[in-house]
Design an enzyme around this catalytic site. Structure first.
Site, PDB file in Angstrom:
ATOM      1  N   TYR A 155      -4.926  23.296-108.191  1.00  0.00           N
ATOM      2  CA  TYR A 155      -4.432  21.944-107.879  1.00  0.00           C
ATOM      3  C   TYR A 155      -5.344  20.909-108.529  1.00  0.00           C
ATOM      4  O   TYR A 155      -4.878  19.969-109.168  1.00  0.00           O
ATOM      5  CB  TYR A 155      -4.382  21.773-106.365  1.00  0.00           C
ATOM      6  CG  TYR A 155      -3.826  20.461-105.875  1.00  0.00           C
ATOM      7  CD1 TYR A 155      -2.452  20.226-105.869  1.00  0.00           C
ATOM      8  CD2 TYR A 155      -4.658  19.454-105.385  1.00  0.00           C
ATOM      9  CE1 TYR A 155      -1.920  19.026-105.385  1.00  0.00           C
ATOM     10  CE2 TYR A 155      -4.144  18.262-104.901  1.00  0.00           C
ATOM     11  CZ  TYR A 155      -2.778  18.049-104.905  1.00  0.00           C
ATOM     12  OH  TYR A 155      -2.267  16.860-104.429  1.00  0.00           O
ATOM     13  N   THR A 195       2.016  14.173 -94.642  1.00  0.00           N
ATOM     14  CA  THR A 195       3.347  14.610 -95.078  1.00  0.00           C
ATOM     15  C   THR A 195       3.403  16.130 -94.893  1.00  0.00           C
ATOM     16  O   THR A 195       2.410  16.763 -94.512  1.00  0.00           O
ATOM     17  CB  THR A 195       3.596  14.292 -96.571  1.00  0.00           C
ATOM     18  OG1 THR A 195       2.679  15.064 -97.347  1.00  0.00           O
ATOM     19  CG2 THR A 195       3.446  12.811 -96.885  1.00  0.00           C
TER      20      THR A 195
HETATM   21  N1  LIG Z   1      -0.015  14.641 -98.833  1.00  0.00           N
HETATM   22  C1  LIG Z   1      -1.224  14.542 -99.347  1.00  0.00           C
HETATM   23  O1  LIG Z   1      -2.221  14.670 -98.632  1.00  0.00           O
HETATM   24  C2  LIG Z   1      -1.410  14.263-100.824  1.00  0.00           C
HETATM   25  C3  LIG Z   1      -2.681  13.875-101.266  1.00  0.00           C
HETATM   26  C4  LIG Z   1      -2.874  13.584-102.613  1.00  0.00           C
HETATM   27  C5  LIG Z   1      -1.831  13.676-103.496  1.00  0.00           C
HETATM   28  N2  LIG Z   1      -0.593  14.057-103.052  1.00  0.00           N
HETATM   29  C6  LIG Z   1       0.475  14.140-104.032  1.00  0.00           C
HETATM   30  O2  LIG Z   1       1.539  13.298-103.646  1.00  0.00           O
HETATM   31  C7  LIG Z   1       2.770  13.790-104.215  1.00  0.00           C
HETATM   32  C8  LIG Z   1       3.846  13.802-103.140  1.00  0.00           C
HETATM   33  O3  LIG Z   1       3.505  14.741-102.139  1.00  0.00           O
HETATM   34  P1  LIG Z   1       3.862  14.538-100.579  1.00  0.00           P
HETATM   35  O4  LIG Z   1       2.599  14.269 -99.876  1.00  0.00           O
HETATM   36  O5  LIG Z   1       4.965  13.579-100.433  1.00  0.00           O
HETATM   37  O6  LIG Z   1       4.308  16.028-100.178  1.00  0.00           O
HETATM   38  P2  LIG Z   1       5.740  16.727-100.134  1.00  0.00           P
HETATM   39  O7  LIG Z   1       5.487  18.181-100.204  1.00  0.00           O
HETATM   40  O8  LIG Z   1       6.517  16.199 -98.995  1.00  0.00           O
HETATM   41  O9  LIG Z   1       6.481  16.216-101.469  1.00  0.00           O
HETATM   42  C9  LIG Z   1       6.430  16.913-102.689  1.00  0.00           C
HETATM   43  C10 LIG Z   1       7.856  17.007-103.200  1.00  0.00           C
HETATM   44  O10 LIG Z   1       7.838  17.640-104.506  1.00  0.00           O
HETATM   45  C11 LIG Z   1       8.933  18.534-104.548  1.00  0.00           C
HETATM   46  N3  LIG Z   1       8.754  19.565-105.560  1.00  0.00           N
HETATM   47  C12 LIG Z   1       7.913  20.628-105.519  1.00  0.00           C
HETATM   48  N4  LIG Z   1       8.079  21.386-106.610  1.00  0.00           N
HETATM   49  C13 LIG Z   1       9.053  20.780-107.361  1.00  0.00           C
HETATM   50  C14 LIG Z   1       9.658  21.090-108.618  1.00  0.00           C
HETATM   51  N5  LIG Z   1       9.323  22.176-109.319  1.00  0.00           N
HETATM   52  N6  LIG Z   1      10.598  20.242-109.084  1.00  0.00           N
HETATM   53  C15 LIG Z   1      10.956  19.146-108.378  1.00  0.00           C
HETATM   54  N7  LIG Z   1      10.418  18.806-107.201  1.00  0.00           N
HETATM   55  C16 LIG Z   1       9.476  19.627-106.697  1.00  0.00           C
HETATM   56  C17 LIG Z   1       9.002  19.107-103.138  1.00  0.00           C
HETATM   57  O11 LIG Z   1      10.245  19.743-102.880  1.00  0.00           O
HETATM   58  C18 LIG Z   1       8.747  17.864-102.289  1.00  0.00           C
HETATM   59  O12 LIG Z   1       9.939  17.195-101.963  1.00  0.00           O
HETATM   60  C19 LIG Z   1       2.437  15.156-104.806  1.00  0.00           C
HETATM   61  O13 LIG Z   1       2.268  15.047-106.208  1.00  0.00           O
HETATM   62  C20 LIG Z   1       1.110  15.495-104.156  1.00  0.00           C
HETATM   63  O14 LIG Z   1       0.337  16.391-104.941  1.00  0.00           O
HETATM   64  C21 LIG Z   1      -0.368  14.352-101.737  1.00  0.00           C
END
Ligand SMILES: NC(=O)c1ccc[n+]([C@@H]2O[C@H](COP(=O)([O-])OP(=O)(O)OC[C@H]3O[C@@H](n4cnc5c(N)ncnc54)[C@H](O)[C@@H]3O)[C@@H](O)[C@H]2O)c1
Length: 243
Positions: free
Chosen positions: A151, A186
């Site tokens: 990651y 989330t």
């Molecule tokens: N939640 C956290 O703590 C956090 C922290 C830092 C960064 N992020 C980043 O924020 C972004 C959003 O994450 P989130 O927190 O909303 O979590 P989340 O898991 O709810 O959302 C991620 C979304 O990406 C989709 N996804 C996964 N693989 C996919 C693919 N191959 N094609 C299309 N869609 C795909 C999932 O189905 C999901 O709807 C991500 O890039 C994540 O890495 C999240």
């Protein structure tokens, strides 16, 4: 008149979580959204809730041809002026636990997906007159992140890709910035136990996780003309976690 009146934003991974909140706020500010994801039921339900300003399209971000379909569907809603490369996976494993397949899976979704997305929207954004791309990285792209080498690799890559693309695309009127959230409540965090998450939250100077709404407000600022002189920037939104 809302900041997004007459503009369409494409949000990858927009069926739930941060992307879904961004979609709601953009529509509330007069814009249209093209949501893509592999979670069809959630994506269709959200688009139905948002009405004619939103559409959902099944798209796995690793599929190059699907990006062209997504851009066409977005342009059918209106001039494409925004892309949020938000889709991502987080399967935390240490260096010694990570096999090549897991490393490659992160690379394909989190990194290659972002590359394909940036490339795909450029002609449409030029047709629209200008554009803004927001790449969702992480605090894992700003410092060493324990137990998540694959990651981290992809989120550091997004930070560098953002800066390279910002230089390439500035002459075309397209801005590119990266957002680095800390722990945000989330579904993604549910891969760890509540106890493990509590330990991580205690390491945040502000002593709490962030919300999807807090990240969405920053993303909308970067998508909008309010940030018209910003490109190549990396913005942490993490309660101080990366300090
Ligand atoms: N939640 C956290 O703590 C956090 C922290 C830092 C960064 N992020 C980043 O924020 C972004 C959003 O994450 P989130 O927190 O909303 O979590 P989340 O898991 O709810 O959302 C991620 C979304 O990406 C989709 N996804 C996964 N693989 C996919 C693919 N191959 N094609 C299309 N869609 C795909 C999932 O189905 C999901 O709807 C991500 O890039 C994540 O890495 C999240």
């Amino acid at each position: 008149m809302g900041r997004f009146q007459g503009s369409t934003v494409l949000i990858s991974g927009g069926a739930r979580g941060q992307g879904a909140v961004e979609a709601r706020l953009i529509v509330a500010e007069g814009g249209c959204v093209l949501l893509t994801d592999i979670l069809d039921a959630e994506g269709e339900a959200l688009a139905a809730e948002l009405g004619p300003a939103a559409r959902f399209l099944h798209h796995d971000v690793t599929e190059e041809a699907g990006w062209a379909r997504a851009v066409s569907a977005a342009e059918a809603l209106g001039p494409l002026r925004g892309l949020v490369n938000n889709a991502g996976i987080y399967i935390p494993k240490t260096l010694m636990e990570t096999d090549a397949a897991l490393f490659e899976r992160h690379t394909r979704i989190n990194q290659l997906g972002c590359f394909l997305g940036m490339q795909a929207v450029v002609p449409a954004m030029e047709r629209a007159g200008h554009g803004s791309i927001v790449n969702i990285s992480s605090t894992a792209g700003l410092r060493g992140s324990p137990g998540a080498i694959a990651y981290s690799a992809t989120k550091w890559a997004l930070r560098g890709m953002t800066k390279a693309a910002a230089i390439d695309l500035a002459p075309r009127g397209i801005r590119v910035n990266s957002v680095h959230p800390g722990p945000i409540d989330t579904e993604m965090l549910k891969i760890r136990t509540p106890e493990e998450n509590a330990v991580r939250t205690r390491l945040v100077p502000m002593q709490r996780n962030g919300t999807a709404e807090e990240v969405a407000k920053l993303v909308l600022f970067l998508l909008s003309e309010d940030s018209s002189y910003m490109t190549g920037a990396e913005l942490a939104i993490d309660g101080g976690a990366s300090l």
